[in-house]
Write a protein that holds these residues in place. Structure first.
Motif, mmCIF file in Angstrom:
data_model
loop_
_atom_site.group_PDB
_atom_site.id
_atom_site.type_symbol
_atom_site.label_atom_id
_atom_site.label_comp_id
_atom_site.label_asym_id
_atom_site.label_seq_id
_atom_site.Cartn_x
_atom_site.Cartn_y
_atom_site.Cartn_z
ATOM 1 N N ILE A 97 0.861 -1.188 0.000
ATOM 2 C CA ILE A 97 0.000 0.000 0.000
ATOM 3 C C ILE A 97 0.896 1.236 0.000
ATOM 4 C CG2 ILE A 97 -1.751 1.286 1.296
ATOM 5 C CD1 ILE A 97 -2.771 -1.384 2.387
ATOM 6 N N TRP A 98 0.648 2.107 -0.961
ATOM 7 C CA TRP A 98 1.427 3.338 -1.080
ATOM 8 C C TRP A 98 0.574 4.515 -0.620
ATOM 9 C CZ3 TRP A 98 6.491 3.377 -3.208
ATOM 10 C CH2 TRP A 98 6.938 2.127 -3.671
ATOM 11 N N VAL A 99 1.100 5.326 0.280
ATOM 12 C CA VAL A 99 0.347 6.477 0.778
ATOM 13 C C VAL A 99 1.146 7.754 0.545
ATOM 14 C CG1 VAL A 99 -0.962 7.412 2.706
ATOM 15 C CG2 VAL A 99 -0.461 4.974 2.619
ATOM 16 N N GLU A 100 0.518 8.691 -0.140
ATOM 17 C CA GLU A 100 1.193 9.957 -0.441
ATOM 18 C C GLU A 100 0.277 11.127 -0.111
ATOM 19 O OE1 GLU A 100 2.986 9.953 -4.572
ATOM 20 O OE2 GLU A 100 1.794 8.112 -4.599
ATOM 21 N N PRO A 101 0.860 12.316 0.043
ATOM 22 C CA PRO A 101 0.027 13.516 0.206
ATOM 23 C C PRO A 101 -0.573 13.922 -1.140
ATOM 24 C CG PRO A 101 2.346 14.134 0.167
ATOM 25 C CD PRO A 101 2.300 12.632 0.099
ATOM 26 N N TRP A 102 -1.558 14.834 -1.112
ATOM 27 C CA TRP A 102 -2.021 15.453 -2.360
ATOM 28 C C TRP A 102 -0.799 16.095 -3.017
ATOM 29 C CZ3 TRP A 102 -5.897 12.830 -2.027
ATOM 30 C CH2 TRP A 102 -7.143 13.133 -1.499
ATOM 31 N N ARG A 103 -0.677 15.925 -4.316
ATOM 32 C CA ARG A 103 0.445 16.567 -5.001
ATOM 33 C C ARG A 103 -0.092 17.562 -6.017
ATOM 34 N NH1 ARG A 103 4.914 14.140 -3.170
ATOM 35 N NH2 ARG A 103 4.891 11.898 -2.779
ATOM 36 N N ALA A 104 0.155 18.855 -5.742
ATOM 37 C CA ALA A 104 -0.262 19.907 -6.665
ATOM 38 C C ALA A 104 0.544 21.147 -6.321
ATOM 39 C CB ALA A 104 -1.754 20.200 -6.525
ATOM 40 N N ARG A 105 0.824 21.946 -7.337
ATOM 41 C CA ARG A 105 1.635 23.135 -7.106
ATOM 42 C C ARG A 105 0.979 24.054 -6.066
ATOM 43 N NH1 ARG A 105 3.152 27.275 -11.781
ATOM 44 N NH2 ARG A 105 1.166 26.426 -12.453
ATOM 45 N N ALA A 106 -0.340 24.126 -6.098
ATOM 46 C CA ALA A 106 -1.043 25.043 -5.198
ATOM 47 C C ALA A 106 -1.210 24.486 -3.779
ATOM 48 C CB ALA A 106 -2.406 25.396 -5.782
ATOM 49 N N PHE A 107 -0.795 23.224 -3.577
ATOM 50 C CA PHE A 107 -0.923 22.584 -2.246
ATOM 51 C C PHE A 107 0.455 22.197 -1.703
ATOM 52 C CE2 PHE A 107 -5.375 20.475 -3.166
ATOM 53 C CZ PHE A 107 -5.999 21.703 -3.026
ATOM 54 N N PRO A 108 1.261 23.146 -1.228
ATOM 55 C CA PRO A 108 2.584 22.752 -0.737
ATOM 56 C C PRO A 108 2.499 21.803 0.465
ATOM 57 C CG PRO A 108 2.135 25.079 -0.275
ATOM 58 C CD PRO A 108 1.018 24.592 -1.135
#
Lengths: 255, 637
Positions: A97-108
């Motif tokens: 299971i891979w868990v990551e944060p939201w990835r977006a330029r506007a969401f540091p």
């Protein structure tokens, strides 16, 4: 259940992040995904290691605080569900299971799985409201609203502001979020006076925050835990075109 | 401690109008010279902040959430009451007032409740104008539904997400003020202390949860709209972050705490499925319209529900309360479920629930009708438990849900510390010993939109604007104390996690100060809480540092406060030697096991004064008089 957990660890906004790999055992399938993370954290604490930071609050799918990329999918594999309402039985059989944060330029990233979504608040500040001073409201039943309009407004208003649409979008666009608010207010008679100012200024704020453009992938709709339809983006675009072509902001002319 | 409730005189219908005229005003040009700090962005905090900013005050708002839109008001499902009488079914302001006083089992203040009922109609107007998409009929007019404790249909709703829609209305109004510059919202900030100089609130000490910076902010008035304390039980329907810190810190600085033992336990929640359980999920009480509640007659019966024949089932609510049956009020239904489980009749893998069975309703109405009525709830239940309620009965159990107690406030919502106000669930105000469904949203918005923005003006008109600055040494002292506490938590270096302590505290409170209480148990709880608190400060393990985002540290601070507050709750439950509403003392029951009120001795608000951690607090009493709703006994037989 037993699996290998790859979880994103990042000590601060400027620090480089990396995946940490943990071997996780003795997980009940009745746990929610966040309860699994709670337990992993308890075990980390027992070993003297800093627990994984992740955002969460209501744990009943309505506050919009939690937001995790689980195996590459916002909020995980079960549709119409936030991460806090996803139970481990829906990941049965998963070896990794891979868990990551939201990835977006506007969401540091702030830390580990926690991101800064304040850009969404600033889009609302640009016009995501109806200006009505407390105390100046007319009698509630004095303006009837067609049931179908009220229901459609509600379909848009149920957005929880979690940001899954942004995380899912290859362009990092928050157009579904913006469209949901523009449509909710634009569908109601109370929202008409500010309708075209609103769409112009909210879209401008959206772009200023570094969200990408909508190019009709539709990934946002699939990721939305509340099932908000991309039709609202089409509606926003209609209002935007109309506003851009025909609408003139009120100007005071000297007499 | 002086308790002057400042209730206006005269006929109850005219008190608020009269009071509005008698209050001092701040002129429009002077409003911008005043600053108000608001802590919390739920319905009460956000609506108060937006309205005060609109009036022209400078408003600074702090919330622990990452956005003002996420406060736990958002999770309210059912609806909001208002005496609009749109159904022409005999509703009126007076009837809503009457139902609320009676529902609160005669432990609330008549004048406040009347004002609440009066303002309920303005709330609906305001929310509709803001664009809250309430449910409508085909005519385009607003729809209503029925709710517990009332014989009229007066509840306005937006599907099962009324709280969300109302909160977004306030949140948007607040964001508009942020854009206009009158309000500033600081997210991911939590209050660590209230600063009081010469008996007057001057400001607060805060921690920026991202940078760890501890700093002060001063203002001409401070509003705490920080919700309730159900999380003292660890498992509750509250959000994980809900905490008692702000109200507890204010209490330590001199604010009286009223009726802390009045805690509402909601009867229909999904029972815990294991030790790892982190919170409990509410299932709307509307399910009790068609579901039948039962347990096996034989204790310890482990057969599957379908294998238990009809004559071996005990439909205990129908048996005990033939008139109301499965629709008996919240406190009674909760208590009886606990009784059944305690006697060994519990069902499910952990024997910790009772059945809520739809088999008869499905046979009578058909599967489709049931799906139409409860489809979303059934789906939610299945998502969480993995069981299909169309096939097997649901399992339910009561859970802590709402706290009627809170900071004592006068008619102006001012606490016993001048300049410090409390709104929404954070104050003790209007619900007495038991809150009726759909009235928490009403109270939060009445406080925030219509009461506080006016009463705070009366306070501000009496003080010099901008007189409070963080230069006063009291701010340095309070910051130093707050820092020392953070350092102390990090320095313990023990072996046991914060959550473990929180769970243990919850277990003590649930067993001894939960749905039913007795003197012996409460005394034990007092000892156990003290021991646990001592152990906490000896053995808690908080890793990481204080100068970054550190969620364990945040939790540790909150649990440390719960460990102090829990003692106060037990003292209050012990001192209130009667049963009333949600407060059920086993010593005071009627012959058939119902709550027995003692109006002669206990028709008062208990207001506690802090004397030191571990020291017995002082009890003050605000007498309650009932001029309009005659004291009577509730009966549901």
């Amino acid at each position: 259940m037993e699996f290998t957990l790859h979880v994103w660890r990042q000590s601060g906004p400027a620090a480089p992040g990396r995946f940490e790999t943990l071997s996780v055992k003795d997980i009940s399938e009745h746990m929610s995904f966040l309860e699994m993370l709670d337990l992993v954290n308890e075990r980390l604490i027992a070993e003297g290691k800093e627990p994984i930071a992740f955002d969460h609050d209501c744990r009943e799918g309505i506050c919009g605080t939690c937001g995790l990329m689980i195996n590459g999918v916002p909020h995980g594999p079960l549709g119409l569900t936030t991460a806090c309402q996803l139970h481990m039985r829906h990941l049965k059989g998963a070896k990794e299971i891979w868990v990551e944060p939201w990835r977006a330029r506007a969401f540091p990233v702030i830390k580990d799985l926690v991101v800064d979504r304040s850009a969404l608040d600033r889009i609302i500040q640009a016009g995501g409201y109806i200006s009505v001073r407390t105390g100046s409201a007319p009698e509630a039943n004095s303006i009837p609203v067609k049931k179908i309009d009220a229901d459609m407004a509600m379909d848009a208003a149920i957005c929880i502001g979690c940001g899954a649409c942004v995380a899912a979008c290859p362009n990092g666009s928050a157009m579904l979020f913006t469209a949901a608010k523009v449509s909710h207010l634009g569908l109601l008679p109370q929202g008409q006076p500010e309708r075209f100012d609103r769409v112009l200024s909210m879209v401008e704020a959206h772009d200023r925050e570094g969200f990408g453009n909508c190019t009709n992938h539709g990934a946002c709709q699939n990721a939305c835990p509340k099932g908000i339809s991309v039709d609202f983006i089409a509606r926003l675009n209609r209002d935007l075109v109309k506003a851009a072509l025909t609408y003139k902001p009120y100007e005071i002319t000297a007499v | 401690m002086e308790l002057n409730a400042k209730i206006p005189s005269g006929p109850i219908e005219q008190r608020w109008t009269k009071h509005r005229f008698e209050m001092k005003l701040v002129s429009p040009a002077n409003k911008r010279k005043y600053t108000v700090i608001v802590i919390g962005t739920g319905l009460a905090g956000a609506s108060a902040a937006a309205t005060m900013a609109e009036l022209g005050y400078n408003v600074r708002v702090y919330t622990y959430n990452d956005s003002a839109r996420r406060a736990h008001s958002i999770a309210a499902q059912g609806g909001i009451n208002a005496a609009k009488n749109y159904q022409n079914d005999g509703d009126s302001v007076y009837r809503l007032f009457y139902d609320t006083v009676k529902g609160g089992d005669f432990r609330s203040r008549e004048s406040n409740v009347y004002r609440l009922a009066e303002l309920s109609v303005n709330i609906i107007d305001q929310c509709v104008a803001q664009g809250v998409p309430f449910a409508r009929e085909y005519s385009g007019l607003l729809d209503n539904r029925s709710f517990g404790g009332a014989q009229v249909s007066r509840t306005f709703y937006a599907r099962g997400q009324t709280g969300q829609q109302l909160l977004l209305g306030c949140y948007q109004a607040l964001q508009k003020e942020v854009a206009g510059g009158n309000a500033k919202v600081f997210t991911r900030h939590e209050l660590l202390d209230v600063v009081v100089v010469d008996g007057v609130a001057r400001g607060v000490v805060l921690r920026d949860m991202v940078s760890g910076r501890i700093f002060s902010d001063a203002a001409d008035a401070v509003v705490l709209a920080t919700g309730g304390y159900s999380n003292v039980f660890f498992l509750s329907t509250n959000a994980k972050g809900c905490n008692v810190t702000a109200t507890w810190r204010a209490h330590r600085r001199g604010a009286g705490f009223a009726n802390p033992c009045f805690t509402q336990i909601h009867p229909t929640c999904i029972p815990p499925s294991g030790e790892y359980q982190s919170k409990l999920t509410l299932m709307s009480e509307s399910l009790r319209n068609d579901g039948r509640i039962w347990v096996p007659k034989r204790a310890g019966d482990t057969r599957a529900p379908g294998d238990i024949p009809e004559d071996e089932r005990d439909y205990y609510l129908e048996r005990l309360y033939p008139a109301f049956g499965n629709l008996s009020p919240r406190d009674i239904s909760s208590r009886r479920a606990k009784e059944m489980v305690d006697r060994g009749h519990g069902v499910g893998p952990l024997r910790n629930g009772v059945y809520l069975d739809f088999k008869d309703a499905i046979a009578r109405l058909g599967r489709e009708k049931i799906r139409e009525r409860y489809g979303n709830l059934f789906a939610m239940y299945e998502k969480i438990t993995g069981e299909d309620p169309y096939e097997v009965p649901m399992r339910i159990y009561p859970a802590p849900h709402y706290t009627m107690g809170g900071l004592w406030v006068d008619y102006n919502l001012q606490t016993t510390i001048p300049g410090l106000f409390a709104a929404g669930e954070a104050n003790f105000s209007d619900h007495g010993a038991n809150r009726l469904g759909a009235s928490a949203l009403m109270q939060g918005l009445a406080d925030g939109y219509f009461i506080l923005p006016l009463t705070i003006g009366d306070w501000l008109a009496r003080v010099k604007p901008g007189a409070n600055t963080t230069d006063h040494p009291a701010f340095r002292d309070a910051e130093r104390e707050a820092k020392a506490r953070v350092d102390a938590l990090l320095a313990v270096g023990g072996k046991t996690s914060v959550d473990t302590f929180h769970m243990r505290l919850g277990r003590i409170m649930w067993d001894k100060c939960g749905m039913s209480r007795n003197a012996a148990g409460l005394k034990e709880a007092l000892d156990q809480v003290r021991q646990l608190r001592e152990e906490f400060w000896r053995d808690v393990r908080v890793l990481g540092s204080g100068d970054t985002l550190n969620q364990s540290l945040e939790k540790a601070g909150r649990v440390a406060d719960f460990l102090e507050f829990a003692e106060l709750m037990c003292y209050d439950a012990l001192a209130r030697d009667e049963s009333c509403g949600a407060h059920y003392r086993e010593e005071h029951t009627t012959e058939d096991g119902e709550a027995k009120r003692n109006d002669e001795k206990f028709a008062f608000v208990s207001v506690w004064e802090f004397r030191g951690v571990g020291e017995e607090p002082i009890l003050h009493k605000e007498p309650l008089t009932f001029e309009y709703v005659p004291l009577s006994t509730r009966s549901y037989k």
